[in-house]
Scaffold this motif. Structure first.
Motif, PDB file in Angstrom:
ATOM      1  N   ASP A  49      10.096 -39.377 -12.158  1.00 47.88           N
ATOM      2  CA  ASP A  49      11.052 -38.521 -12.856  1.00 47.88           C
ATOM      3  C   ASP A  49      10.935 -38.796 -14.352  1.00 47.88           C
ATOM      4  O   ASP A  49      11.233 -39.895 -14.808  1.00 47.88           O
ATOM      5  CB  ASP A  49      12.475 -38.844 -12.366  1.00 47.88           C
ATOM      6  N   LEU A  50      10.476 -37.797 -15.102  1.00 48.65           N
ATOM      7  CA  LEU A  50      10.234 -37.972 -16.528  1.00 48.65           C
ATOM      8  C   LEU A  50      11.267 -37.222 -17.361  1.00 48.65           C
ATOM      9  O   LEU A  50      11.575 -36.065 -17.087  1.00 48.65           O
ATOM     10  CB  LEU A  50       8.837 -37.450 -16.887  1.00 48.65           C
ATOM     11  N   GLY A  51      11.782 -37.868 -18.377  1.00 49.29           N
ATOM     12  CA  GLY A  51      12.668 -37.230 -19.340  1.00 49.29           C
ATOM     13  C   GLY A  51      11.824 -36.625 -20.445  1.00 49.29           C
ATOM     14  O   GLY A  51      11.078 -37.331 -21.129  1.00 49.29           O
ATOM     15  N   VAL A  52      11.917 -35.316 -20.615  1.00 48.66           N
ATOM     16  CA  VAL A  52      11.031 -34.580 -21.521  1.00 48.66           C
ATOM     17  C   VAL A  52      11.840 -33.953 -22.653  1.00 48.66           C
ATOM     18  O   VAL A  52      12.811 -33.242 -22.411  1.00 48.66           O
ATOM     19  CB  VAL A  52      10.282 -33.471 -20.738  1.00 48.66           C
ATOM     20  N   ARG A  53      11.435 -34.218 -23.914  1.00 47.22           N
ATOM     21  CA  ARG A  53      12.024 -33.548 -25.073  1.00 47.22           C
ATOM     22  C   ARG A  53      11.398 -32.164 -25.173  1.00 47.22           C
ATOM     23  O   ARG A  53      10.198 -32.032 -25.417  1.00 47.22           O
ATOM     24  CB  ARG A  53      11.758 -34.353 -26.354  1.00 47.22           C
ATOM     25  N   VAL A  54      12.193 -31.137 -24.981  1.00 52.01           N
ATOM     26  CA  VAL A  54      11.696 -29.758 -24.909  1.00 52.01           C
ATOM     27  C   VAL A  54      11.151 -29.309 -26.263  1.00 52.01           C
ATOM     28  O   VAL A  54      11.795 -29.472 -27.293  1.00 52.01           O
ATOM     29  CB  VAL A  54      12.814 -28.800 -24.445  1.00 52.01           C
ATOM     30  N   ASP A  55       9.956 -28.744 -26.241  1.00 46.85           N
ATOM     31  CA  ASP A  55       9.328 -28.130 -27.412  1.00 46.85           C
ATOM     32  C   ASP A  55       9.648 -26.639 -27.347  1.00 46.85           C
ATOM     33  O   ASP A  55       9.028 -25.904 -26.572  1.00 46.85           O
ATOM     34  CB  ASP A  55       7.829 -28.387 -27.382  1.00 46.85           C
ATOM     35  N   GLU A  56      10.622 -26.196 -28.135  1.00 41.60           N
ATOM     36  CA  GLU A  56      11.070 -24.803 -28.075  1.00 41.60           C
ATOM     37  C   GLU A  56       9.953 -23.813 -28.372  1.00 41.60           C
ATOM     38  O   GLU A  56       9.906 -22.735 -27.780  1.00 41.60           O
ATOM     39  CB  GLU A  56      12.229 -24.581 -29.046  1.00 41.60           C
ATOM     40  N   ALA A  57       9.049 -24.171 -29.280  1.00 46.52           N
ATOM     41  CA  ALA A  57       7.971 -23.262 -29.667  1.00 46.52           C
ATOM     42  C   ALA A  57       6.986 -23.016 -28.528  1.00 46.52           C
ATOM     43  O   ALA A  57       6.368 -21.957 -28.458  1.00 46.52           O
ATOM     44  CB  ALA A  57       7.238 -23.809 -30.888  1.00 46.52           C
ATOM     45  N   ARG A  58       6.838 -23.966 -27.625  1.00 44.79           N
ATOM     46  CA  ARG A  58       5.867 -23.841 -26.526  1.00 44.79           C
ATOM     47  C   ARG A  58       6.520 -23.491 -25.191  1.00 44.79           C
ATOM     48  O   ARG A  58       5.826 -23.260 -24.212  1.00 44.79           O
ATOM     49  CB  ARG A  58       5.075 -25.135 -26.383  1.00 44.79           C
ATOM     50  N   THR A  59       7.835 -23.482 -25.153  1.00 48.20           N
ATOM     51  CA  THR A  59       8.562 -23.163 -23.931  1.00 48.20           C
ATOM     52  C   THR A  59       8.825 -21.668 -23.874  1.00 48.20           C
ATOM     53  O   THR A  59       9.195 -21.067 -24.878  1.00 48.20           O
ATOM     54  CB  THR A  59       9.884 -23.962 -23.886  1.00 48.20           C
ATOM     55  N   ASP A  60       8.622 -21.073 -22.690  1.00 48.47           N
ATOM     56  CA  ASP A  60       8.822 -19.631 -22.514  1.00 48.47           C
ATOM     57  C   ASP A  60       9.791 -19.400 -21.356  1.00 48.47           C
ATOM     58  O   ASP A  60       9.464 -19.640 -20.200  1.00 48.47           O
ATOM     59  CB  ASP A  60       7.484 -18.948 -22.232  1.00 48.47           C
ATOM     60  N   LEU A  61      10.986 -18.925 -21.703  1.00 45.91           N
ATOM     61  CA  LEU A  61      12.015 -18.657 -20.693  1.00 45.91           C
ATOM     62  C   LEU A  61      12.170 -17.167 -20.430  1.00 45.91           C
ATOM     63  O   LEU A  61      13.067 -16.756 -19.692  1.00 45.91           O
ATOM     64  CB  LEU A  61      13.358 -19.237 -21.151  1.00 45.91           C
ATOM     65  N   SER A  62      11.279 -16.340 -20.987  1.00 46.01           N
ATOM     66  CA  SER A  62      11.416 -14.888 -20.880  1.00 46.01           C
ATOM     67  C   SER A  62      11.276 -14.374 -19.451  1.00 46.01           C
ATOM     68  O   SER A  62      11.769 -13.296 -19.131  1.00 46.01           O
ATOM     69  CB  SER A  62      10.399 -14.184 -21.784  1.00 46.01           C
TER      70      SER A  62
END
Length: 111
Positions: A49-62
């Motif tokens: 189980d990894l805690g990940v700091r989200v990179d908003e520029a590379r994340t796509d929630l569309s």
């Protein structure tokens, strides 16, 4: 390279939303408001189980419909695993909160 990082760097690893109480609502809150999400690689002994700091520029929630629990979220972010800085890349199906992912080493281990 660290053995665990090397194993999790193979594309197509089975992942699921991790953390203390995985749900679509909690996943959405963590990705959009907190900027920190748990991604669990299930094929390791006991799961990782990894805690990940989200990179908003590379994340796509569309393509994710959080309200209806459908679609897919593409999440990317960084963390340090066993002294190796890595990027976590995961595609999570909202209906099952599972999907595929892998790690990308950003630098060599510093011990």
């Amino acid at each position: 390279m660290d053995e665990l990082v090397e194993r999790l760097s193979v594309e197509g690893q089975e992942v699921m939303v991790g953390g203390p109480s995985p749900s679509v609502g909690e996943f959405q809150r963590r990705v959009t408001k907190m900027g920190y999400v748990f991604i669990k690689f299930v094929a390791t002994n006991g799961g990782t189980d990894l805690g990940v700091r989200v990179d908003e520029a590379r994340t796509d929630l569309s393509k994710a419909d959080f309200a209806n629990g459908t679609g897919t979220a593409h999440v990317e972010g960084t963390l340090t695993l066993n002294y190796v800085k890595v990027r976590c890349v995961a595609d999570v199906d909202m209906a099952t909160l599972s999907g595929t992912g892998h790690l990308v080493a950003l630098e060599a281990a510093h011990v």
